[in-house]
Design a protein around this motif. Structure first.
Motif, mmCIF file in Angstrom:
data_model
loop_
_atom_site.group_PDB
_atom_site.id
_atom_site.type_symbol
_atom_site.label_atom_id
_atom_site.label_comp_id
_atom_site.label_asym_id
_atom_site.label_seq_id
_atom_site.Cartn_x
_atom_site.Cartn_y
_atom_site.Cartn_z
ATOM 1 N N SER A 72 0.842 -1.208 0.000
ATOM 2 C CA SER A 72 0.000 0.000 0.000
ATOM 3 C C SER A 72 0.871 1.249 0.000
ATOM 4 C CB SER A 72 -0.911 0.041 1.230
ATOM 5 O OG SER A 72 -0.140 0.304 2.389
ATOM 6 N N GLY A 73 0.237 2.371 -0.293
ATOM 7 C CA GLY A 73 0.933 3.647 -0.214
ATOM 8 C C GLY A 73 1.366 3.937 1.219
ATOM 9 N N PHE A 74 0.488 3.590 2.149
ATOM 10 C CA PHE A 74 0.759 3.820 3.569
ATOM 11 C C PHE A 74 2.068 3.141 3.987
ATOM 12 C CE2 PHE A 74 0.395 3.203 8.104
ATOM 13 C CZ PHE A 74 -0.412 4.222 8.580
ATOM 14 N N LEU A 77 5.277 4.445 2.469
ATOM 15 C CA LEU A 77 5.775 5.614 3.195
ATOM 16 C C LEU A 77 6.482 5.214 4.490
ATOM 17 C CD1 LEU A 77 2.716 7.941 2.541
ATOM 18 C CD2 LEU A 77 5.087 8.592 2.051
ATOM 19 N N TYR A 99 -3.158 14.631 3.205
ATOM 20 C CA TYR A 99 -3.758 13.307 3.358
ATOM 21 C C TYR A 99 -3.982 12.980 4.840
ATOM 22 C CZ TYR A 99 -3.812 8.182 3.377
ATOM 23 O OH TYR A 99 -4.114 6.866 3.600
ATOM 24 N N VAL A 144 4.853 16.741 0.118
ATOM 25 C CA VAL A 144 3.630 16.105 -0.393
ATOM 26 C C VAL A 144 3.080 16.948 -1.542
ATOM 27 C CG1 VAL A 144 1.408 15.089 0.216
ATOM 28 C CG2 VAL A 144 3.096 15.531 2.000
ATOM 29 N N ASP A 170 5.827 12.445 -1.134
ATOM 30 C CA ASP A 170 4.590 11.685 -1.239
ATOM 31 C C ASP A 170 3.955 12.162 -2.542
ATOM 32 O OD1 ASP A 170 1.911 10.980 -1.321
ATOM 33 O OD2 ASP A 170 1.688 10.992 0.859
ATOM 34 N N VAL A 172 1.618 10.510 -4.381
ATOM 35 C CA VAL A 172 0.408 9.749 -4.676
ATOM 36 C C VAL A 172 -0.525 10.528 -5.609
ATOM 37 C CG1 VAL A 172 -1.683 8.772 -3.665
ATOM 38 C CG2 VAL A 172 0.513 8.415 -2.542
ATOM 39 N N GLU A 173 -0.651 11.822 -5.394
ATOM 40 C CA GLU A 173 -1.594 12.612 -6.187
ATOM 41 C C GLU A 173 -0.967 13.154 -7.469
ATOM 42 O OE1 GLU A 173 -4.656 12.655 -5.779
ATOM 43 O OE2 GLU A 173 -4.978 12.059 -3.691
ATOM 44 N N SER A 194 0.696 5.284 -4.520
ATOM 45 C CA SER A 194 -0.333 4.319 -4.120
ATOM 46 C C SER A 194 -0.992 3.692 -5.344
ATOM 47 C CB SER A 194 -1.396 5.034 -3.285
ATOM 48 O OG SER A 194 -2.549 4.233 -3.158
ATOM 49 N N HIS A 196 -4.085 2.215 -4.798
ATOM 50 C CA HIS A 196 -5.435 2.032 -4.279
ATOM 51 C C HIS A 196 -6.466 2.328 -5.384
ATOM 52 C CE1 HIS A 196 -9.075 3.080 -1.944
ATOM 53 N NE2 HIS A 196 -8.627 2.098 -1.177
ATOM 54 N N LYS A 199 -7.106 5.804 -6.759
ATOM 55 C CA LYS A 199 -6.015 6.597 -7.348
ATOM 56 C C LYS A 199 -5.944 6.409 -8.860
ATOM 57 C CE LYS A 199 -4.957 6.988 -2.919
ATOM 58 N NZ LYS A 199 -4.958 8.128 -2.033
ATOM 59 N N GLY A 206 -2.369 -1.268 -3.107
ATOM 60 C CA GLY A 206 -0.947 -1.442 -3.384
ATOM 61 C C GLY A 206 -0.227 -0.110 -3.336
ATOM 62 N N TYR A 330 -9.163 17.899 2.356
ATOM 63 C CA TYR A 330 -8.229 17.791 3.480
ATOM 64 C C TYR A 330 -8.695 18.521 4.742
ATOM 65 C CZ TYR A 330 -4.889 15.745 0.190
ATOM 66 O OH TYR A 330 -4.261 14.929 -0.709
HETATM 67 C C1 LIG Z 1 -4.139 7.710 -0.611
HETATM 68 C C2 LIG Z 1 -2.934 8.423 -0.188
HETATM 69 C C3 LIG Z 1 -1.899 7.768 0.507
HETATM 70 C C4 LIG Z 1 -2.004 6.333 0.989
HETATM 71 O O1 LIG Z 1 -2.149 5.386 0.011
HETATM 72 P P1 LIG Z 1 -2.847 3.961 0.355
HETATM 73 O O2 LIG Z 1 -2.403 3.089 -0.772
HETATM 74 O O3 LIG Z 1 -4.308 4.209 0.384
HETATM 75 O O4 LIG Z 1 -2.318 3.496 1.661
HETATM 76 C C5 LIG Z 1 -0.776 8.492 0.835
HETATM 77 N N1 LIG Z 1 -0.635 9.790 0.501
HETATM 78 C C6 LIG Z 1 -1.590 10.462 -0.173
HETATM 79 C C7 LIG Z 1 -1.377 11.897 -0.525
HETATM 80 C C8 LIG Z 1 -2.778 9.816 -0.533
HETATM 81 O O5 LIG Z 1 -3.739 10.495 -1.192
#
Ligand SMILES: *Cc1c(COP(=O)(O)O)cnc(C)c1O
Length: 396
Positions: A72-74, A77, A99, A144, A170, A172-173, A194, A196, A199, A206, A330
């Motif tokens: 996962s993204g979590f 990190l 986030y 981020v 980070d 993810v976005e 991420s 997920h 996303k 993942g 947020y």
């Molecule tokens: C969704 C998200 C995460 C975490 O990702 P997961 O795969 O859901 O654990 C981390 N950082 C940001 C900015 C996110 O939007």
């Protein structure tokens, strides 16, 4: 469409969207192609083949030397923070308007979040919002990327370098974005993503880490599943977690990656529709993508200006009642959340103002142009009937 205020779903009228429209991507790739990829998992070493293929394609996609896929993204990190934080220092500088789980991530890594402002124009962490928080105890900076556009990654890299503090992004976005023409994926020491379902690239669940640092990549690979590597966990300072990406998720993400262009074209149509129609609604404005750069046009963020007659909370309640799954951008900010672990908070005036002003609107793979038009007409309706709605809400 609604004729009178009593037609609103919040007052028990029928819902505008019996099947809810989402602000999440929820992309569904070609099922047969996905199943073909999944068959690889049943062959000899198939699981590893799929993960390795995904990592190779993602590394190519981001123009970076290494990609390490995880569950996962979590946890991407947490692992990366564990690997990069300076020893014997405890503070991790990160934005508060971000986030909702990011401070939990830092706490899981055994460190203390220290919240900073975001820039008032970009809503992003910047070198000037980070600077006041750098101390002898700073272990790491997390840059981020905000939901719309990127943070100034070059500038953040240089402030980190000046102070000899590692920086992790980070991203993810910002999977698809460039910053000053350079692809996201090779900024800082590492970047986390991420997979997920909500996303841009959907692997059910993942995440992955990108880096140019070969040593770091090798270490993260051992750390993600120490049992398979028969690692000497003490010598390797392994945090002792299992964070492998399941093979079926790798297959799903691979297929998503291969269909990315169609998806972005769809996102662009959605965005253009909002851009064309939203100006007809007083008090709402859309955050615009910087089209000089590459962007996925994935999320639609709307700002409520003083001309908008309702509070954001009332607006979201009205939308949600109709099946429009809009959400606050947020909110609450992390420095105002109660936590069981230590954090370092100070007053963050811009963040506290901004957290009441933005909301996310329907978008993504499942949303149609017609639905966007209906959403905007609905916003017009509630603008025109705002006084009546407020009175009615006070009575009920
Ligand atoms: C969704 C998200 C995460 C975490 O990702 P997961 O795969 O859901 O654990 C981390 N950082 C940001 C900015 C996110 O939007």
């Amino acid at each position: 469409m609604k004729k009178t205020v009593s037609d609103l779903a919040i007052f028990n009228g029928s819902k505008l969207f019996p099947r809810p429209v989402s602000t999440s991507n929820l992309v569904k790739p070609n099922v047969n192609d996905f199943l073909d990829l999944l068959k690889i998992a049943q062959t000899k070493d198939g699981e590893e083949v799929l993960t390795t293929q995904l990592e190779k394609e993602l590394a190519n996609f981001h123009s970076v030397a290494h990609c390490v896929a995880v569950c996962s993204g979590f946890w991407a990190l947490v692992l990366t923070i564990k690997a990069l934080a300076l020893p014997n220092k405890s503070e991790v500088i990160m934005p508060s308007l971000t986030y909702r789980r990011l401070s939990d991530v830092v706490a899981w890594a055994g460190l203390v979040p220290r919240f900073c402002e975001v820039d008032s124009r970009t809503l992003a962490i910047s070198s000037s919002t980070v600077a006041p928080h750098i101390s002898a105890n700073t272990a790491l900076i997390i840059g981020v990327h905000p939901i719309v556009n990127c943070c100034n990654a070059h500038e953040l890299e240089s402030i980190a370098e000046q102070h000899n503090i590692p920086i992790l992004f980070d991203s993810v976005e910002s999977v698809y974005e460039t910053h000053r023409g350079k692809k996201v994926g090779s900024f800082g020491i590492a970047e986390c993503f991420s997979l997920h379902a909500s996303k841009l690239i959907n692997g059910f669940e993942g995440g992955y880490i990108t880096t140019h640092d070969t040593k770091l990549a090798t270490r993260l690979r051992r750390w993600r599943n120490p049992s398979e590597h028969q690692t000497n966990m003490v010598a390797d300072q392994s945090p002792g977690m299992e964070a492998k990406l399941p093979a079926a998720h790798a297959a799903m993400a691979l297929q998503g990656l291969r269909e990315l262009h169609e998806q972005i074209e769809h996102n662009l149509h959605i965005y253009r529709t909002y851009q064309a129609l939203l100006p007809s609604v007083p008090g709402l404005s859309i955050l615009t993508f910087n089209e000089i750069e590459h962007t996925s046009f994935k999320n639609i963020v709307v700002k409520l200006t003083p001309d908008w007659p309702l509070s954001r909370e009332t607006t979201i309640s009205l939308l949600n009642a109709e099946g429009i799954l809009s959400r606050a951008y947020y909110s609450p900010p992390l420095h105002l959340k109660l936590t069981k672990y230590p954090v370092i908070s100070s007053s963050l005036p811009f963040t506290e103002k901004a957290e009441k002003q933005y909301m996310l609107m329907p978008c993504g793979y499942q949303t149609t142009i017609k639905q966007v038009e209906d959403v905007i007409n609905f916003l017009k309706f509630i603008y025109n009937h705002a006084d009546h709605i407020v009175t009615q809400l006070e009575c009920s």
